[in-house]
Design an enzyme around this catalytic site. Structure first.
Site, short mmCIF file in Angstrom:
data_model
loop_
_atom_site.label_atom_id
_atom_site.label_comp_id
_atom_site.label_asym_id
_atom_site.label_seq_id
_atom_site.Cartn_x
_atom_site.Cartn_y
_atom_site.Cartn_z
N ASP A 1 36.66 27.43 -22.35
CA ASP A 1 36.75 26.17 -22.45
C ASP A 1 37.70 25.48 -23.26
OD1 ASP A 1 35.97 23.70 -21.09
OD2 ASP A 1 34.05 23.54 -21.84
N GLU B 1 38.17 16.47 -22.17
CA GLU B 1 36.76 16.73 -22.50
C GLU B 1 36.19 17.29 -23.71
OE1 GLU B 1 34.66 18.90 -19.51
OE2 GLU B 1 32.81 18.01 -19.80
N ASP C 1 40.46 18.25 -17.63
CA ASP C 1 39.14 19.02 -17.78
C ASP C 1 39.52 20.49 -17.79
OD1 ASP C 1 36.49 20.04 -17.62
OD2 ASP C 1 35.91 18.80 -15.84
N ILE D 1 37.76 23.40 -18.09
CA ILE D 1 37.21 24.32 -17.16
C ILE D 1 35.97 23.29 -16.52
CG2 ILE D 1 35.69 26.28 -16.42
CD1 ILE D 1 36.26 27.80 -18.86
N ASP D 2 36.46 22.71 -15.32
CA ASP D 2 35.55 22.18 -14.41
C ASP D 2 34.64 23.17 -13.82
OD1 ASP D 2 34.60 19.75 -13.21
OD2 ASP D 2 35.71 20.29 -11.53
N THR E 1 31.87 24.43 -15.54
CA THR E 1 31.76 25.44 -16.60
C THR E 1 30.29 26.55 -16.12
OG1 THR E 1 32.00 23.73 -17.89
CG2 THR E 1 31.05 25.69 -19.12
N ASP F 1 36.54 14.94 -14.04
CA ASP F 1 36.00 15.57 -12.91
C ASP F 1 36.24 15.27 -11.71
OD1 ASP F 1 34.22 17.20 -14.52
OD2 ASP F 1 32.60 15.64 -14.59
P1 AMP Z 1 30.11 20.49 -10.00
O1 AMP Z 1 30.69 21.74 -10.40
O2 AMP Z 1 30.70 19.74 -9.01
O3 AMP Z 1 28.58 20.33 -10.00
O4 AMP Z 1 30.43 19.48 -11.13
C1 AMP Z 1 30.67 19.88 -12.43
C2 AMP Z 1 30.68 18.70 -13.39
O5 AMP Z 1 29.68 17.95 -13.27
C3 AMP Z 1 30.98 18.89 -14.80
O6 AMP Z 1 32.20 18.99 -15.29
C4 AMP Z 1 30.23 17.72 -15.54
O7 AMP Z 1 30.99 16.87 -16.06
C5 AMP Z 1 29.44 17.19 -14.61
N1 AMP Z 1 28.19 16.55 -14.67
C6 AMP Z 1 27.17 17.07 -15.70
N2 AMP Z 1 26.34 16.47 -15.78
C7 AMP Z 1 26.35 15.65 -14.42
C8 AMP Z 1 25.13 14.90 -13.75
N3 AMP Z 1 24.03 14.79 -14.35
N4 AMP Z 1 25.54 14.29 -12.61
C9 AMP Z 1 26.95 14.62 -12.15
N5 AMP Z 1 27.64 15.38 -12.84
C10 AMP Z 1 27.51 15.89 -14.07
MG MG Z 2 34.09 18.96 -15.32
#
Ligand code: AMP
Ligand code: MG
Length: 333
Positions: free
Chosen positions: A52, A75, A129, A131-132, A134, A273
């Site tokens: 990251d 981030e 971002d 690493i989106d 993670t 994101d």
């Molecule tokens: P995904 O892989 O689509 O589930 O999204 C990952 C992203 O969700 C991460 O980069 C976080 O920034 C974000 N994230 C963290 N906590 C939450 C939450 N409670 N609701 C929605 N997104 C979140």
């Molecule tokens: Mg992300």
């Protein structure tokens, strides 16, 4: 001022190369630490890995050297890197960043690059971002390096590097970089190199043949709601769960038709994101709004405020139908 050339080709190439380099770094860290990927705790308890920090340092080094006057919304923070990572982890990050850039790099340089452009007031803001997804990265699932440029509040350039995404649906070769420039379409190229080609969403046939994507993490989106949506609309098959903005990529490249993210517990979505992925979907012919049908607002800072979730689809017909179903479910709620 070369960096304000109106076609944004220099910015697109910078975003593409930064995403590609950072994605390659992530894969190197993954191999290096295979089986021992450990998440460092930071404020907000999101997992943060060596990759990251390394990926963000590589991306911002790349941007800083080309567009030194721009602002950045990213981030990770240099101060977290200095305070929370162990010395061994900091050295490991510096080693990987050095390998990616082909030069010797110190942890102090990494810390400085991590904060490049932070807290500046500028009309041009790079949204990063590193690493989106993670959690996907740690699980061996999809993840993405996401780089976007917002100019005067408008999404203008986007790049997604998805190193574990098949170049062709169902194929063995992995790793893509997708880019888009507002008004100029979206392109796909293999991470390993090769000629780019334009990306298009799929043609709308019927909701019955539409494929719906959602997060793997049940904390990130309301899985029950999308199950109800599938039942109500007759969208074909169960929701497919993948991590990261790889979901936007899949819609943009015609591999799925609907990406629904319905926020839970008042969570405010972070701009990094969505910025790169949303532009890529739009430029591939798709539609992206919040779950009430309003355009996403990238002018408000780090968060998409007043937003209860995101809907990205392959275009207006499917979008309207899914929005109507969302409203019906919410009314019945
Ligand atoms: P995904 O892989 O689509 O589930 O999204 C990952 C992203 O969700 C991460 O980069 C976080 O920034 C974000 N994230 C963290 N906590 C939450 C939450 N409670 N609701 C929605 N997104 C979140
Ligand atoms: Mg992300």
């Amino acid at each position: 001022m070369p960096h304000t050339h109106p076609d944004y080709e220099a910015e697109r190439l910078a975003a593409r190369d930064a995403a590609r380099l950072a994605a390659t770094l992530c894969m190197a860290v993954r191999e290096d630490m295979l089986g021992s990927l450990t998440a460092i705790e930071k404020a907000g308890r999101e997992p943060v890995t060596v990759a990251d920090y390394g990926a963000q340092a590589v991306v911002l080094h790349h941007i800083a050297s080309r567009f030194p006057d721009d602002a950045v919304l990213a981030e990770e923070r240099g101060s977290d890197f200095q305070q929370l990572a162990t010395p061994e982890q900091r050295e490991r990050v510096a080693r990987h960043v050095g390998a990616a850039l082909g030069e010797v790099v110190t942890p102090e340089q990494v810390a400085a690059w991590l904060d490049f452009g932070r807290d500046r007031e500028r009309s041009r803001v790079w949204v990063v971002d590193p690493i989106d997804g993670t959690k996907g990265f740690l699980r061996g699932g999809q993840f993405a390096v996401a780089v976007a440029l917002v100019v005067d509040g408008e999404l203008t350039v986007g790049a997604l590097g998805c190193p574990l995404m098949p170049v062709n649906p169902g194929g063995d070769a992995l790793g893509i970089v997708a880019t888009a420039v507002r008004g100029q379409g979206a392109q796909l190229e293999p991470q390993a190199g090769g000629s780019p080609h334009p990306m298009h969403v799929s043609e709308f046939e019927s909701l019955g043949s539409a494929r719906l994507l959602e997060s793997v993490e049940k904390g990130h989106t309301d899985h029950d709601f999308s199950a109800q949506l599938v039942e109500l609309t007759g969208i074909g098959g169960e929701p497919v769960r993948i991590d990261s903005q790889a979901k936007y990529f899949a819609v943009a490249d015609g591999r799925a038709e609907v990406y629904l993210r319905r926020s839970r517990g008042g969570y405010e979505e972070k701009v990094w994101d969505h910025a790169a992925g949303a532009l890529i979907v739009q430029e591939a012919g798709g539609t992206v709004t919040d779950v009430a049908g309003q355009p996403l607002d990238f002018t408000l800072g780090g968060r998409l405020q007043n937003n209860r979730g995101i809907l990205a689809t392959s275009g207006p017909d499917v979008h309207e139908a899914v929005l109507r179903a969302i409203q019906a479910l919410e009314a019945a709620g």
